[in-house]
Write an enzyme that holds these catalytic residues in place. Structure first.
Site, PDB file in Angstrom:
ATOM      1  N   ASP A 204      29.791 -20.869 -13.868  1.00 25.35           N
ATOM      2  CA  ASP A 204      30.071 -19.469 -14.188  1.00 25.35           C
ATOM      3  C   ASP A 204      28.895 -18.581 -13.771  1.00 25.35           C
ATOM      4  OD1 ASP A 204      31.114 -17.158 -15.269  1.00 25.35           O
ATOM      5  OD2 ASP A 204      31.472 -17.983 -17.249  1.00 25.35           O
ATOM      6  N   ASP A 205      29.131 -17.663 -12.844  1.00 23.31           N
ATOM      7  CA  ASP A 205      28.088 -16.735 -12.374  1.00 23.31           C
ATOM      8  C   ASP A 205      26.939 -17.453 -11.669  1.00 23.31           C
ATOM      9  OD1 ASP A 205      29.603 -14.741 -13.510  1.00 23.31           O
ATOM     10  OD2 ASP A 205      28.017 -13.938 -14.777  1.00 23.31           O
TER      11      ASP A 205
ATOM     12  N   CYS B 201      35.160 -13.493 -12.722  1.00 22.50           N
ATOM     13  CA  CYS B 201      35.655 -14.547 -13.615  1.00 22.50           C
ATOM     14  C   CYS B 201      37.168 -14.658 -13.653  1.00 22.50           C
ATOM     15  CB  CYS B 201      35.161 -14.305 -15.034  1.00 22.50           C
ATOM     16  SG  CYS B 201      33.393 -14.065 -15.222  1.00 22.50           S
TER      17      CYS B 201
ATOM     18  N   ARG C 122      39.825 -17.539 -11.880  1.00 22.64           N
ATOM     19  CA  ARG C 122      40.506 -18.509 -12.748  1.00 22.64           C
ATOM     20  C   ARG C 122      42.024 -18.402 -12.605  1.00 22.64           C
ATOM     21  NH1 ARG C 122      36.023 -19.958 -16.124  1.00 22.64           N
ATOM     22  NH2 ARG C 122      34.378 -18.569 -15.408  1.00 22.64           N
TER      23      ARG C 122
ATOM     24  N   LYS D  52      35.797 -22.275 -20.620  1.00 31.35           N
ATOM     25  CA  LYS D  52      36.161 -20.863 -20.606  1.00 31.35           C
ATOM     26  C   LYS D  52      37.554 -20.654 -20.016  1.00 31.35           C
ATOM     27  CE  LYS D  52      34.318 -16.522 -18.652  1.00 31.35           C
ATOM     28  NZ  LYS D  52      33.107 -15.963 -18.011  1.00 31.35           N
TER      29      LYS D  52
ATOM     30  N   HIS E 144      39.734 -17.349 -20.311  1.00 25.21           N
ATOM     31  CA  HIS E 144      39.552 -16.004 -19.759  1.00 25.21           C
ATOM     32  C   HIS E 144      40.709 -15.527 -18.869  1.00 25.21           C
ATOM     33  CE1 HIS E 144      36.199 -12.932 -18.593  1.00 25.21           C
ATOM     34  NE2 HIS E 144      36.812 -12.622 -19.731  1.00 25.21           N
TER      35      HIS E 144
ATOM     36  N   HIS F 259      26.191 -18.252 -16.974  1.00 27.13           N
ATOM     37  CA  HIS F 259      26.538 -16.873 -17.341  1.00 27.13           C
ATOM     38  C   HIS F 259      25.644 -16.408 -18.492  1.00 27.13           C
ATOM     39  CE1 HIS F 259      28.936 -13.446 -18.679  1.00 27.13           C
ATOM     40  NE2 HIS F 259      29.823 -13.637 -17.710  1.00 27.13           N
TER      41      HIS F 259
ATOM     42  N   ASP G 110      32.674 -19.589 -10.048  1.00 23.91           N
ATOM     43  CA  ASP G 110      33.750 -18.593 -10.098  1.00 23.91           C
ATOM     44  C   ASP G 110      33.442 -17.311  -9.354  1.00 23.91           C
ATOM     45  OD1 ASP G 110      31.840 -17.662 -11.904  1.00 23.91           O
ATOM     46  OD2 ASP G 110      33.306 -17.029 -13.404  1.00 23.91           O
ATOM     47  N   ASN G 111      32.181 -17.049  -9.087  1.00 27.27           N
ATOM     48  CA  ASN G 111      31.776 -15.871  -8.310  1.00 27.27           C
ATOM     49  C   ASN G 111      30.305 -16.025  -7.952  1.00 27.27           C
ATOM     50  OD1 ASN G 111      32.404 -14.533 -11.432  1.00 27.27           O
ATOM     51  ND2 ASN G 111      30.268 -14.645 -10.772  1.00 27.27           N
TER      52      ASN G 111
ATOM     53  N   LYS H 125      28.173 -10.761  -7.696  1.00 31.88           N
ATOM     54  CA  LYS H 125      29.433 -10.781  -8.445  1.00 31.88           C
ATOM     55  C   LYS H 125      30.085  -9.397  -8.440  1.00 31.88           C
ATOM     56  CE  LYS H 125      30.690 -11.274 -13.382  1.00 31.88           C
ATOM     57  NZ  LYS H 125      30.125 -11.675 -14.698  1.00 31.88           N
TER      58      LYS H 125
END
Length: 533
Positions: free
Chosen positions: A49-50, A87, A91, A148, A150, A240, A344-345, A389
C-alpha cells in the site's frame, strides 16, 4: 494342402465396440493425468500500500527485503506493470478485472451514511460484476482475504458478501497500526468475517495480525480441504501512513538515512543500473523544485526518523511474507501456488498534519504518533520517475511486480519487458482455473511465461481529472496541474522527460479521440471546472 489363413474382417458392431472402448480408455487416462499432473494452482495475491517503484531490494532499494528478493529470483520481475494510481480504483480492478469506473469506483469509497448515487463514482463495487472470489468459488476454490478492503464501507458490500469465505482485515483506508482511533475521519472497522473486531490493548500490530490470520487460514485449508485449490488475497496496509513500526526494525535504518534523500536517490539509481533493471533510456528525473537539497534541509533528525520508520514498515512486511512462504512450504502448498506481489499505487507525498491526530510527545513510529514521510522521501521512492500517488505520470502508476509459480514459471534472469495491468490479474486467474475470460477488458498474463504471443495493448486511466492512455509504446497524459496533454514514447523515454506532443499533433489527436471514446463508455464525468467527479 493347407488352406490359406483367412483375414479377420470386423463387423460394424465390432468396430463400434472397439472405438467405444478406445474412447473410454482415453477419457479415463486423461482424467487420471489431470488428477496427477494438471492440478489447478493455488493463487496468492499480495498487495502493498503506497509503496514506490524502487523501495524493495530487487528493484533498487536499500530496505532489507530478502524474502521478496528470493521470490523474485525464483520467478519473473516486470519493468512495466501498472496499477490505477490510487487505493480504491486499483483494488476495484484487481477484484473484478474491469476498469474502476465500470464497477462504480472511479473515485474513492463513499461513507455508509452518504446517499447512494448509482454509477461510475458510487463508491462501492457494482454487484452486477462478479469478483475474482465469486468466480473462483463457483469452480471449487476456497477463498480467503486478509487486509485492506476499501471498495465498500457498508456491511452489505463487505468481503463475505462478495465471494470470500473468510476475511480478517481493515474495511476502511488508512488507520493506526496499533488501534482504532475514534477521531479519525469516518469510523474505521477492523472485521473478522462479518463481525467487528476490537484490537487488544497491547501486542497488536496490523501487519503481523493480517499474517497471523493468513497462516491460520492456510493451515485450515491443509487440514480440512487439502484436495481443493485456494485463492488468497492479502492486502497489507504497509507502508501507507501513519508511519508506525517496531523500534527494533526502525533501529536498522536511522544511521543509513542520515545520508539524506539526495544521496539515497542517487544510490538507488546506481543500484538499479547494476541490477539491470534500468539502462541508459532511463534518465534520472531532477529533484522537484519543492524539495530542498538535503544540505539545506532543516529538522534533519525528524526527516531521518520518518524514512527509517517507512523502511521499517516495508522490512516488517517482508518478514511476514517470509512467514507465509514458510507455511506454504511446510504444508506442501508452495510448489503449486502462483504468488503475485505488487503495490496499489506509487509513493504518497501526502501530508496529514491537518487531521491533527499526531501526539507530539510520542516518537515517530510509536502508538499515538501520526505522521507522513512527505514529498522529499516520496521522490526517492519513485526513483527514477516523477510524480506520485493519484497522478498518472509513471511515478504514480507503475509498480514492482513479482510473479512466482515453482511448478510452471521458470525463473528468468533479469527483468521482463512485457507490459501488464492490475485488471489483467483476474483473467489470468480464470485461465489457470479453466474458466473463460473473454468478456473482460483485461487479458491473461500467461504469455509472460509461456510461448503464447500477445498483441500490443491499450490501457486508459482517469482519476480526479488526471487522464492517460498508453497505446503500445506511446503514452498520452494530462494531470490537472499540467498545461496541456503530453506525449511520450515510453519505449525510448520511460521516465517521460521528452514531450513529443508538439512534434506529433496527429498522434495526439488520434489518442485523445480513443481516450474520449473509452471515457464515455466507462462513465467518466467532467465537472464544469474540468476536474472529474
Amino acid at each position: 494342402m493347407k488352406r490359406p489363413k483367412q483375414a479377420f474382417v470386423s463387423s460394424p458392431q465390432t468396430t463400434l465396440k472397439t472405438l467405444f472402448f478406445l474412447a473410454l480408455l482415453a477419457i479415463i487416462s486423461s482424467q487420471l493425468a489431470i488428477g496427477q499432473s494438471v492440478k489447478r494452482p493455488n493463487i496468492l495475491y499480495i498487495l502493498a500500500d503506497d509503496m514506490g517503484f524502487s523501495d524493495i531490494g530487487c528493484y533498487g532499494g536499500e530496505v532489507n527485503t530478502p524474502n521478496l528478493d528470493k521470490l523474485a529470483a525464483g520467478g519473473i520481475k516486470l519493468r512495466s506493470f501498472y496499477n490505477n494510481a490510487r487505493c480504491c480504483p486499483t483494488r476495484a480492478s484487481l477484484l473484478t478485472g474491469q476498469y474502476p469506473h465500470t464497477v462504480g469506483m472511479g473515485l474513492m469509497v463513499t461513507m455508509p451514511n452518504a446517499a447512494i448515487q448509482p454509477g461510475s463514482y458510487q463508491g462501492f463495487l457494482d454487484a452486477r460484476y462478479p469478483t475474482i472470489a465469486e468466480r473462483l468459488k463457483e469452480t471449487g476454490y476456497s477463498t480467503y482475504m486478509l487486509g485492506k478492503w476499501h471498495v465498500g464501507e457498508r456491511p452489505e458490500h463487505w468481503p463475505l458478501k462478495r465471494g470470500f469465505e473468510h476475511y480478517f482485515g481493515l474495511i476502511s483506508g488508512a488507520s493506526s497500526y496499533y488501534e482504532i482511533i475514534p477521531a479519525e475521519k469516518g469510523k474505521r472497522f477492523i472485521v473478522l468475517d462479518d463481525k467487528e473486531f476490537t484490537p487488544p490493548a497491547d501486542g497488536f500490530y496490523m501487519t503481523d495480525a493480517f499474517t497471523d490470520y493468513a497462516v491460520q487460514y492456510l493451515n485450515q485449508q491443509k487440514q480440512e480441504q487439502a484436495d481443493k485449490p485456494f485463492f488468497m488475497y492479502l492486502a497489507y496496509t504497509a507502508p501507507h501512513f501513519p508511519l508506525h513500526a517496531y523500534e527494533s526494525d526502525i533501529a536498522k535504518y536511522e544511521k543509513l538515512y542520515a545520508q539524506g534523500w539526495d544521496v539515497t536517490r542517487t544510490k538507488r539509481y546506481q543500484k538499479m543500473q547494476q541490477l539491470g533493471l534500468i539502462d541508459k533510456r532511463y534518465q534520472l528525473t531532477p529533484r522537484p523544485a519543492n524539495v530542498p537539497a538535503w544540505n539545506s534541509a532543516t529538522d534533519k533528525a525528524q526527516w531521518i526518523r520518518k524514512m527509517a520508520v517507512y523502511a521499517a514498515m516495508i522490512d516488517r512486511m517482508d518478514q511476514n511474507i517470509g512467514r507465509l512462504i514458510k507455511t506454504l512450504k511446510a504444508n506442501g502448498q508452495y510448489d503449486n501456488t502462483l504468488i503475485v506481489f505488487m503495490s496499489d499505487n506509487g509513493s504518497s507525498n501526502e501530508n496529514m498534519e491537518s487531521r491533527k491526530l499526531n501526539d507530539p510527545t510520542k516518537k515517530i513510529g510509536e502508538r499515538g504518533s501520526y505522521v507522513t514521510y512527505d514529498t522529499p522521501w516520496a521522490n526517492v521512492s519513485v526513483t527514477p520517475f516523477r510524480k506520485y500517488k493519484r497522478f498518472l505520470h509513471e511515478g504514480g502508476m507503475i509498480t514492482p511486480c513479482i510473479m512466482q509459480w515453482p511448478r510452471n514459471i521458470r525463473p528468468a534472469a533479469g527483468y521482463v519487458d512485457g507490459i501488464g495491468h492490475v485488471m489483467d490479474l483476474l483473467p489470468t486467474s480464470l485461465e489457470l482455473a479453466g474458466l473463460s475470460a473473454n468478456d473482460l477488458p483485461g487479458k491473461s498474463l500467461s504469455y509472460l511465461w509461456t510461448p503464447k504471443k500477445t498483441e500490443p495493448r491499450t490501457y486508459c486511466w482517469e482519476h480526479e481529472g488526471n487522464k492517460a492512455i498508453r497505446k503500445a509504446d506511446w503514452k498520452l497524459v494530462k494531470d490537472t496541474e499540467d498545461a496541456d496533454w503530453e506525449l511520450y514514447n515510453i519505449k525510448t523515454d520511460p521516465c517521460e522527460t521528452n514531450d513529443l506532443a508538439r512534434n506529433q499533433p496527429q498522434r495526439v489527436a488520434s489518442m485523445r479521440t480513443e481516450f474520449d471514446t473509452w471515457a464515455q463508455r466507462v462513465g467518466v464525468r467532467e465537472r464544469p471546472a474540468g476536474k472529474s467527479e
